[in-house]
Motif scaffolding. Structure first.
Motif, PDB file in Angstrom:
ATOM      1  N   LYS A  37     -15.890 -96.198  23.720  1.00 52.67           N
ATOM      2  CA  LYS A  37     -14.765 -95.743  23.302  1.00 52.67           C
ATOM      3  C   LYS A  37     -14.287 -96.654  22.003  1.00 52.67           C
ATOM      4  O   LYS A  37     -13.814 -96.033  21.064  1.00 52.67           O
ATOM      5  CB  LYS A  37     -13.709 -95.608  24.342  1.00 52.67           C
ATOM      6  CG  LYS A  37     -13.715 -94.554  25.264  1.00 52.67           C
ATOM      7  CD  LYS A  37     -13.552 -93.344  24.892  1.00 52.67           C
ATOM      8  CE  LYS A  37     -13.397 -92.364  26.151  1.00 52.67           C
ATOM      9  NZ  LYS A  37     -13.336 -90.892  25.750  1.00 52.67           N
ATOM     10  N   ARG A  40     -16.617 -96.117  18.634  1.00 54.15           N
ATOM     11  CA  ARG A  40     -16.557 -94.805  18.178  1.00 54.15           C
ATOM     12  C   ARG A  40     -15.672 -94.666  16.694  1.00 54.15           C
ATOM     13  O   ARG A  40     -16.226 -94.271  15.603  1.00 54.15           O
ATOM     14  CB  ARG A  40     -15.961 -93.847  18.783  1.00 54.15           C
ATOM     15  CG  ARG A  40     -16.856 -93.029  20.015  1.00 54.15           C
ATOM     16  CD  ARG A  40     -16.519 -92.060  20.654  1.00 54.15           C
ATOM     17  NE  ARG A  40     -15.006 -91.486  20.411  1.00 54.15           N
ATOM     18  CZ  ARG A  40     -14.427 -90.756  21.219  1.00 54.15           C
ATOM     19  NH1 ARG A  40     -15.367 -90.252  22.125  1.00 54.15           N
ATOM     20  NH2 ARG A  40     -13.196 -90.385  21.096  1.00 54.15           N
ATOM     21  N   PRO A  41     -14.686 -95.371  16.371  1.00 53.36           N
ATOM     22  CA  PRO A  41     -13.810 -95.480  15.202  1.00 53.36           C
ATOM     23  C   PRO A  41     -14.597 -96.247  14.215  1.00 53.36           C
ATOM     24  O   PRO A  41     -14.730 -95.787  12.972  1.00 53.36           O
ATOM     25  CB  PRO A  41     -12.456 -95.895  15.295  1.00 53.36           C
ATOM     26  CG  PRO A  41     -12.204 -95.863  16.897  1.00 53.36           C
ATOM     27  CD  PRO A  41     -13.600 -95.763  17.560  1.00 53.36           C
ATOM     28  N   LEU A  44     -17.673 -94.037  13.134  1.00 48.13           N
ATOM     29  CA  LEU A  44     -17.229 -93.074  12.369  1.00 48.13           C
ATOM     30  C   LEU A  44     -16.979 -93.504  11.037  1.00 48.13           C
ATOM     31  O   LEU A  44     -17.568 -92.718   9.801  1.00 48.13           O
ATOM     32  CB  LEU A  44     -16.051 -92.266  12.829  1.00 48.13           C
ATOM     33  CG  LEU A  44     -15.226 -91.132  11.921  1.00 48.13           C
ATOM     34  CD1 LEU A  44     -16.183 -90.083  11.759  1.00 48.13           C
ATOM     35  CD2 LEU A  44     -13.979 -90.740  12.431  1.00 48.13           C
ATOM     36  N   VAL A 101     -15.265 -83.085   8.614  1.00 47.39           N
ATOM     37  CA  VAL A 101     -15.709 -83.956   9.882  1.00 47.39           C
ATOM     38  C   VAL A 101     -14.829 -85.219  10.233  1.00 47.39           C
ATOM     39  O   VAL A 101     -14.541 -85.099  11.311  1.00 47.39           O
ATOM     40  CB  VAL A 101     -17.272 -84.497   9.591  1.00 47.39           C
ATOM     41  CG1 VAL A 101     -17.621 -85.256  10.854  1.00 47.39           C
ATOM     42  CG2 VAL A 101     -18.351 -83.404   9.703  1.00 47.39           C
ATOM     43  N   PHE A 102     -14.439 -85.769   9.224  1.00 40.46           N
ATOM     44  CA  PHE A 102     -13.313 -87.037   9.252  1.00 40.46           C
ATOM     45  C   PHE A 102     -12.155 -86.358   9.943  1.00 40.46           C
ATOM     46  O   PHE A 102     -11.418 -86.994  10.898  1.00 40.46           O
ATOM     47  CB  PHE A 102     -12.979 -87.447   8.120  1.00 40.46           C
ATOM     48  CG  PHE A 102     -12.190 -88.614   8.128  1.00 40.46           C
ATOM     49  CD1 PHE A 102     -12.504 -89.918   8.680  1.00 40.46           C
ATOM     50  CD2 PHE A 102     -10.594 -88.532   7.745  1.00 40.46           C
ATOM     51  CE1 PHE A 102     -11.890 -91.059   8.873  1.00 40.46           C
ATOM     52  CE2 PHE A 102      -9.869 -89.805   7.931  1.00 40.46           C
ATOM     53  CZ  PHE A 102     -10.570 -90.880   8.543  1.00 40.46           C
ATOM     54  N   PHE A 105     -12.707 -85.279  13.743  1.00 38.93           N
ATOM     55  CA  PHE A 105     -12.695 -86.563  14.408  1.00 38.93           C
ATOM     56  C   PHE A 105     -11.561 -87.206  14.716  1.00 38.93           C
ATOM     57  O   PHE A 105     -10.940 -87.697  15.681  1.00 38.93           O
ATOM     58  CB  PHE A 105     -13.712 -87.493  14.051  1.00 38.93           C
ATOM     59  CG  PHE A 105     -15.265 -87.113  14.506  1.00 38.93           C
ATOM     60  CD1 PHE A 105     -15.637 -86.590  15.644  1.00 38.93           C
ATOM     61  CD2 PHE A 105     -16.220 -87.443  13.751  1.00 38.93           C
ATOM     62  CE1 PHE A 105     -16.692 -86.260  15.844  1.00 38.93           C
ATOM     63  CE2 PHE A 105     -17.370 -87.172  13.884  1.00 38.93           C
ATOM     64  CZ  PHE A 105     -17.577 -86.496  14.973  1.00 38.93           C
ATOM     65  N   CYS A 106     -10.613 -87.240  13.800  1.00 37.53           N
ATOM     66  CA  CYS A 106      -9.268 -87.629  13.905  1.00 37.53           C
ATOM     67  C   CYS A 106      -8.400 -86.847  14.662  1.00 37.53           C
ATOM     68  O   CYS A 106      -7.565 -87.530  15.593  1.00 37.53           O
ATOM     69  CB  CYS A 106      -8.800 -87.641  12.305  1.00 37.53           C
ATOM     70  SG  CYS A 106      -9.195 -89.037  11.315  1.00 37.53           S
ATOM     71  N   GLN A 108      -9.418 -84.896  17.234  1.00 34.44           N
ATOM     72  CA  GLN A 108      -9.974 -85.317  18.612  1.00 34.44           C
ATOM     73  C   GLN A 108      -9.458 -86.739  18.984  1.00 34.44           C
ATOM     74  O   GLN A 108      -9.102 -86.586  20.089  1.00 34.44           O
ATOM     75  CB  GLN A 108     -11.718 -85.321  18.451  1.00 34.44           C
ATOM     76  CG  GLN A 108     -12.295 -85.544  19.827  1.00 34.44           C
ATOM     77  CD  GLN A 108     -13.845 -85.810  19.879  1.00 34.44           C
ATOM     78  OE1 GLN A 108     -14.403 -85.621  18.631  1.00 34.44           O
ATOM     79  NE2 GLN A 108     -14.437 -85.805  20.875  1.00 34.44           N
ATOM     80  N   TYR A 109      -9.526 -87.701  18.426  1.00 36.56           N
ATOM     81  CA  TYR A 109      -9.003 -89.010  18.812  1.00 36.56           C
ATOM     82  C   TYR A 109      -7.557 -88.869  19.100  1.00 36.56           C
ATOM     83  O   TYR A 109      -7.091 -89.570  20.065  1.00 36.56           O
ATOM     84  CB  TYR A 109      -9.212 -90.180  17.791  1.00 36.56           C
ATOM     85  CG  TYR A 109     -10.647 -90.301  17.233  1.00 36.56           C
ATOM     86  CD1 TYR A 109     -11.547 -89.987  18.429  1.00 36.56           C
ATOM     87  CD2 TYR A 109     -11.235 -91.015  16.223  1.00 36.56           C
ATOM     88  CE1 TYR A 109     -13.004 -90.495  18.199  1.00 36.56           C
ATOM     89  CE2 TYR A 109     -12.323 -91.126  15.956  1.00 36.56           C
ATOM     90  CZ  TYR A 109     -13.402 -90.813  17.175  1.00 36.56           C
ATOM     91  OH  TYR A 109     -14.785 -91.347  16.794  1.00 36.56           O
TER      92      TYR A 109
END
Length: 114
Positions: A37, A40-41, A44, A101-102, A105-106, A108-109
């Motif tokens: 976890k 992951r950032p 990315l 995509v960025f 994912f942001c 999602q986070y």
């Protein structure tokens, strides 16, 4: 991730243990999942930076190669300019995909925080 750990630590730890896993493996699984976890950032951001840098490097190599090749066969600089502009448009499309995509994912986070 850090704010979720600070505000809802017990839920954060419970989320790290997969359902149905043996109780004896729980501490090991929590450690592995916590590391994944937290990484992951970083992965990315590295992926985005590498994709952006690769595009610039390829554009530079393509233009330098095209100049040498097209000058040797006596074509004008207009052809080089057109090919580089085409590649630039291609890179622009890739940049929009990377932006999508960025942001995905942001979101999602941020969704994991609640």
């Amino acid at each position: 991730i850090m704010s979720r750990m600070a505000y809802k630590f017990s839920k954060f730890l419970a989320h790290l243990v997969p359902s149905g896993s043996p109780l004896a493996l729980a501490p090991i699984l929590v450690g592995i999942e916590a590391i994944s976890k937290l990484i992951r950032p970083v992965t990315l951001s590295l992926r985005l930076a590498i994709n952006i840098t690769t595009g610039h490097i390829l554009l530079r190599l393509l233009s330098a190669t095209l100049v040498r090749v097209l000058v040797n066969i006596n074509l004008t600089g207009l052809m080089v300019c057109l090919l580089c502009r085409f590649y630039f448009l291609f890179e622009l499309c890739i940049a929009f995909i990377q932006r999508f995509v960025f942001s995905l994912f942001c979101c999602q986070y941020l969704g994991e925080h609640s």
